[in-house]
Enzyme design. Structure first.
Site, PDB file in Angstrom:
ATOM      1  CB  THR A  51      -0.870   0.093   1.170  1.00 44.38           C
ATOM      2  OG1 THR A  51      -1.543   1.523   1.358  1.00 44.38           O
ATOM      3  CG2 THR A  51      -0.130  -0.393   2.579  1.00 44.38           C
ATOM      4  CG  ASP A  52      -0.868   5.022  -1.050  1.00 42.92           C
ATOM      5  OD1 ASP A  52      -1.646   4.488   0.046  1.00 42.92           O
ATOM      6  OD2 ASP A  52      -1.668   5.952  -1.330  1.00 42.92           O
ATOM      7  CD  GLU A  53      -3.123   3.283   4.322  1.00 42.35           C
ATOM      8  OE1 GLU A  53      -3.082   3.612   5.814  1.00 42.35           O
ATOM      9  OE2 GLU A  53      -4.238   3.297   3.952  1.00 42.35           O
ATOM     10  CE1 TYR A  56      -3.337  -2.252   6.086  1.00 42.07           C
ATOM     11  CE2 TYR A  56      -3.075  -0.125   5.498  1.00 42.07           C
ATOM     12  CZ  TYR A  56      -3.173  -1.547   5.234  1.00 42.07           C
ATOM     13  OH  TYR A  56      -3.187  -1.599   3.723  1.00 42.07           O
ATOM     14  CE  LYS A  75      -0.067  -4.416   3.186  1.00 42.44           C
ATOM     15  NZ  LYS A  75      -0.230  -5.661   2.551  1.00 42.44           N
TER      16      LYS A  75
HETATM   17  P1  NAD Z   1      -9.752  -7.014   3.263  1.00 44.13           P
HETATM   18  O1  NAD Z   1      -9.928  -6.761   4.476  1.00 44.13           O
HETATM   19  O2  NAD Z   1     -11.198  -6.793   2.288  1.00 44.13           O
HETATM   20  O3  NAD Z   1      -9.596  -8.513   2.993  1.00 44.13           O
HETATM   21  C1  NAD Z   1      -8.565  -9.352   3.373  1.00 44.13           C
HETATM   22  C2  NAD Z   1      -8.726 -10.753   3.244  1.00 44.13           C
HETATM   23  O4  NAD Z   1      -7.764 -11.343   3.843  1.00 44.13           O
HETATM   24  C3  NAD Z   1      -9.991 -11.249   3.858  1.00 44.13           C
HETATM   25  O5  NAD Z   1     -10.839 -12.218   3.055  1.00 44.13           O
HETATM   26  C4  NAD Z   1      -9.507 -11.968   5.273  1.00 44.13           C
HETATM   27  O6  NAD Z   1     -10.471 -13.297   5.564  1.00 44.13           O
HETATM   28  C5  NAD Z   1      -8.297 -12.543   4.867  1.00 44.13           C
HETATM   29  N1  NAD Z   1      -7.346 -12.800   5.806  1.00 44.13           N
HETATM   30  C6  NAD Z   1      -6.982 -11.740   6.720  1.00 44.13           C
HETATM   31  N2  NAD Z   1      -6.131 -12.233   7.815  1.00 44.13           N
HETATM   32  C7  NAD Z   1      -6.062 -13.663   7.216  1.00 44.13           C
HETATM   33  C8  NAD Z   1      -4.948 -14.539   7.688  1.00 44.13           C
HETATM   34  N3  NAD Z   1      -4.369 -14.545   8.554  1.00 44.13           N
HETATM   35  N4  NAD Z   1      -4.899 -15.692   6.937  1.00 44.13           N
HETATM   36  C9  NAD Z   1      -5.584 -15.896   5.702  1.00 44.13           C
HETATM   37  N5  NAD Z   1      -6.393 -14.792   5.296  1.00 44.13           N
HETATM   38  C10 NAD Z   1      -6.413 -13.657   5.759  1.00 44.13           C
HETATM   39  O7  NAD Z   1      -8.705  -6.318   2.562  1.00 44.13           O
HETATM   40  P2  NAD Z   1      -8.417  -5.513   1.177  1.00 44.13           P
HETATM   41  O8  NAD Z   1      -9.066  -4.155   1.126  1.00 44.13           O
HETATM   42  O9  NAD Z   1      -8.987  -6.354  -0.013  1.00 44.13           O
HETATM   43  O10 NAD Z   1      -6.800  -5.460   0.916  1.00 44.13           O
HETATM   44  C11 NAD Z   1      -6.095  -6.339   0.337  1.00 44.13           C
HETATM   45  C12 NAD Z   1      -4.618  -6.282   0.449  1.00 44.13           C
HETATM   46  O11 NAD Z   1      -4.319  -4.906  -0.539  1.00 44.13           O
HETATM   47  C13 NAD Z   1      -4.138  -5.999   1.762  1.00 44.13           C
HETATM   48  O12 NAD Z   1      -2.816  -6.430   1.668  1.00 44.13           O
HETATM   49  C14 NAD Z   1      -4.019  -4.270   1.897  1.00 44.13           C
HETATM   50  O13 NAD Z   1      -2.991  -3.869   2.659  1.00 44.13           O
HETATM   51  C15 NAD Z   1      -3.581  -4.030   0.228  1.00 44.13           C
HETATM   52  N6  NAD Z   1      -4.117  -2.630  -0.127  1.00 44.13           N
HETATM   53  C16 NAD Z   1      -5.386  -2.378   0.105  1.00 44.13           C
HETATM   54  C17 NAD Z   1      -5.757  -0.876  -0.279  1.00 44.13           C
HETATM   55  C18 NAD Z   1      -7.485  -0.523  -0.125  1.00 44.13           C
HETATM   56  O14 NAD Z   1      -7.711   0.335  -0.425  1.00 44.13           O
HETATM   57  N7  NAD Z   1      -8.072  -1.504   0.360  1.00 44.13           N
HETATM   58  C19 NAD Z   1      -5.127  -0.282  -1.066  1.00 44.13           C
HETATM   59  C20 NAD Z   1      -3.869  -0.645  -1.312  1.00 44.13           C
HETATM   60  C21 NAD Z   1      -3.347  -2.004  -0.872  1.00 44.13           C
HETATM   61  P1  TYD Z   2     -10.426   4.509   4.968  1.00 45.83           P
HETATM   62  O1  TYD Z   2     -11.527   4.009   3.974  1.00 45.83           O
HETATM   63  O2  TYD Z   2     -10.545   3.819   6.430  1.00 45.83           O
HETATM   64  O3  TYD Z   2      -9.055   4.181   4.206  1.00 45.83           O
HETATM   65  P2  TYD Z   2      -7.792   4.585   4.691  1.00 45.83           P
HETATM   66  O4  TYD Z   2      -7.707   5.183   6.131  1.00 45.83           O
HETATM   67  O5  TYD Z   2      -6.897   3.378   4.725  1.00 45.83           O
HETATM   68  O6  TYD Z   2      -7.180   5.702   3.869  1.00 45.83           O
HETATM   69  O7  TYD Z   2     -10.611   5.803   5.181  1.00 45.83           O
HETATM   70  C1  TYD Z   2     -10.342   7.092   3.986  1.00 45.83           C
HETATM   71  C2  TYD Z   2     -10.521   8.249   4.564  1.00 45.83           C
HETATM   72  O8  TYD Z   2     -11.843   8.479   5.153  1.00 45.83           O
HETATM   73  C3  TYD Z   2      -9.334   8.513   5.782  1.00 45.83           C
HETATM   74  O9  TYD Z   2      -8.890   9.827   5.752  1.00 45.83           O
HETATM   75  C4  TYD Z   2     -10.188   8.327   7.118  1.00 45.83           C
HETATM   76  C5  TYD Z   2     -11.359   8.936   6.776  1.00 45.83           C
HETATM   77  N1  TYD Z   2     -12.969   8.248   7.160  1.00 45.83           N
HETATM   78  C6  TYD Z   2     -13.861   9.222   7.708  1.00 45.83           C
HETATM   79  O10 TYD Z   2     -13.735  10.288   7.719  1.00 45.83           O
HETATM   80  N2  TYD Z   2     -15.039   8.578   8.401  1.00 45.83           N
HETATM   81  C7  TYD Z   2     -15.077   7.304   8.280  1.00 45.83           C
HETATM   82  O11 TYD Z   2     -16.153   6.628   8.997  1.00 45.83           O
HETATM   83  C8  TYD Z   2     -14.103   6.521   7.848  1.00 45.83           C
HETATM   84  C9  TYD Z   2     -14.104   4.911   7.847  1.00 45.83           C
HETATM   85  C10 TYD Z   2     -13.096   6.932   7.221  1.00 45.83           C
END
Ligand code: NAD
Ligand code: TYD
Length: 405
Positions: free
Chosen positions: A146-148, A200, A204
């Site tokens: 992630t970019d985070e 988090y 990562k």
């Molecule tokens: P999510 O929380 O929706 O899904 C995570 C999945 O992993 C779930 O199906 C969960 O059951 C499984 N999981 C969790 N712990 C586990 C374990 N110990 N063993 C096996 N499975 C396990 O997450 P997401 O939003 O789909 O993100 C997927 C990946 O992409 C993550 O690594 C996250 O850091 C990365 N990512 C997410 C975003 C975003 O905007 N959501 C952006 C950049 C990168």
């Molecule tokens: P989020 O979807 O949790 O993603 P991330 O924190 O990983 O970027 O949140 C996106 C942005 O929205 C973040 O700046 C936090 C804000 N946010 C709210 O203002 N209210 C909310 O209820 C949530 C879940 C997030």
């Protein structure tokens, strides 16, 4: 010579992993033989119903396994000739990491190391003269990051300014788009030092370091992708966009953290999936690729846009009115309520995707206006999915389908 590719995709019952599974099955359907082993522990964020149709496909095998489980992971590698590991499995919600950091370190760091170790063992065919392992041809481990991990950028402008892109190849990322804008002068590149600030993002970053360490120390064929915030179908309704949609439909307040002026860089989930598979197939070993589409926006503007689109879609479509649990008149900006800010809230994320654009020709297919409307409509048409994922019905579904196996 033709060789079938076997993917091991972890976390594919979650948001991005499920979209990725759907994407590769569609992409290679009838063109190339692939097999996919889905590994997921089915935490609160994982739901088998999301990939119900895909699990019926004989090319897909599901393993309910925790990526921290050494024995079970070893078994999966010994029973299958895995070519690609794509690791999505993670604890992914920043707010939960603030409440309970430990599970983030366990899954995101130790789970990743366990996958790496087992892939290394399974892929090693001999030892080279210099002591490094020699691996089976064509194998690769991709870490979805992630970019985070780069930390937080400053927001230099209260109101976004015009974004100017010089490089012709990078311009391809924003082709046909007008109103390009940015809230700051700096962007994350692959060379930006890691500076994670939440449990988090720290977990990562730890995972990324151990992936790179396996690349250097054992010459394992690894790559890392670092993407900006995703949005789209099957997004768990604890994250900003799906939560706001859910609350609007229920006539509930919309909790905006702090002043709502934090900036995120939004990418349609399918475009992320396309980037991941491109890096897996064509990316250079040992390299990191940022993925993002130059699409910065302040949270408050995202929330207002979600309100506007919901109101418009519901007004114009009687089918959608059945989904609404409140009066149509209640859908307005008065729902917005500013609440206490997230602890250590990162101000701004913004990806510079020049490398993946130049080296691999990646660009997004879906611009934000199209993608956000598609997403809102998907939620209006898939309330059953929302109700099931939050009620735990999918856990019961799993027991019924896989109980005792
Ligand atoms: P999510 O929380 O929706 O899904 C995570 C999945 O992993 C779930 O199906 C969960 O059951 C499984 N999981 C969790 N712990 C586990 C374990 N110990 N063993 C096996 N499975 C396990 O997450 P997401 O939003 O789909 O993100 C997927 C990946 O992409 C993550 O690594 C996250 O850091 C990365 N990512 C997410 C975003 C975003 O905007 N959501 C952006 C950049 C990168
Ligand atoms: P989020 O979807 O949790 O993603 P991330 O924190 O990983 O970027 O949140 C996106 C942005 O929205 C973040 O700046 C936090 C804000 N946010 C709210 O203002 N209210 C909310 O209820 C949530 C879940 C997030």
């Amino acid at each position: 010579e033709f060789h079938m590719k076997t993917y091991l995709v972890t976390g594919a019952a979650g948001f991005i992993g499920a979209n990725y599974l759907k994407y590769i099955l569609k992409k290679y359907d009838g063109k190339e033989d692939i097999k996919v082993i889905v590994v997921d522990a089915l935490t609160y964020a994982g739901n088998l119903g999301t990939i119900r149709e895909e699990l019926k496909n004989s090319k897909v095998k599901f393993e309910k396994v925790d990526i921290r489980d050494r024995k079970e992971t070893e078994r999966i590698f010994s029973e299958n000739e895995v070519d690609y590991v794509v690791n999505f499995a993670a604890e992914s919600h920043v707010d939960r990491s603030i409440e309970n950091p430990q599970i983030f370190l366990e899954t995101n760091i130790l789970g990743t190391q366990n996958l790496l170790e087992n892939a290394k063992k399974a892929w090693t065919v001999s030892k080279g003269e210099n002591g490094y392992p020699v691996y089976r041809d064509g194998v690769k481990y991709l870490q979805v990051s992630t970019d985070e991990v780069y930390g937080s950028l400053s927001k230099d402008y209260e109101k976004a300014i015009e974004l100017v892109i010089e490089d012709e190849k990078v311009k391809n990322v924003v082709k046909d788009r007008t109103n390009l804008k940015t809230y700051g002068d700096k962007f994350f590149t692959e060379k930006t030092p890691l500076d994670p600030r939440s449990p988090y993002s720290a977990s990562k970053a730890g995972a990324d370091h151990i992936v790179l360490a396996y690349g250097e120390t054992y010459k394992m064929p690894i790559t890392i992708t670092r993407c900006s915030n995703n949005y789209g179908p099957y997004h768990f309704p604890e994250k900003l966009i799906p939560l706001m949609i859910k609350n609007v439909l229920e006539g509930k307040k919309l909790p905006v953290y702090g002043k709502g002026d934090n900036v995120r860089d939004w990418l349609y989930v399918e475009d992320h999936c396309k980037g991941i598979d491109l890096v897996l197939r064509e990316g250079k070993e040992g390299e990191i690729y940022n993925i993002g589409g130059f699409n910065e926006e302040q949270n408050i503007n995202i929330v207002k846009l979600v309100i506007d689109i919901l109101k418009e879609e519901i007004t114009n479509n009687d089918e959608y009115k059945r989904v609404l649990k409140t009066n149509l008149d209640n859908i307005n900006y008065n729902l917005i309520t500013y609440v206490q800010d997230r602890l250590g809230h990162d101000m701004r994320y913004a990806i510079d995707p020049s490398k993946i654009a130049r080296d691999l020709g990646w660009y997004p297919e879906t611009d934000f206006e199209t993608g956000i409307r598609k997403t809102v409509k998907w939620y209006l048409e898939n309330q059953e999915w929302v109700n099931e994922v939050i009620s735990g019905d999918y856990q019961k579904y799993y027991e019924e389908m896989y109980g005792g196996k």
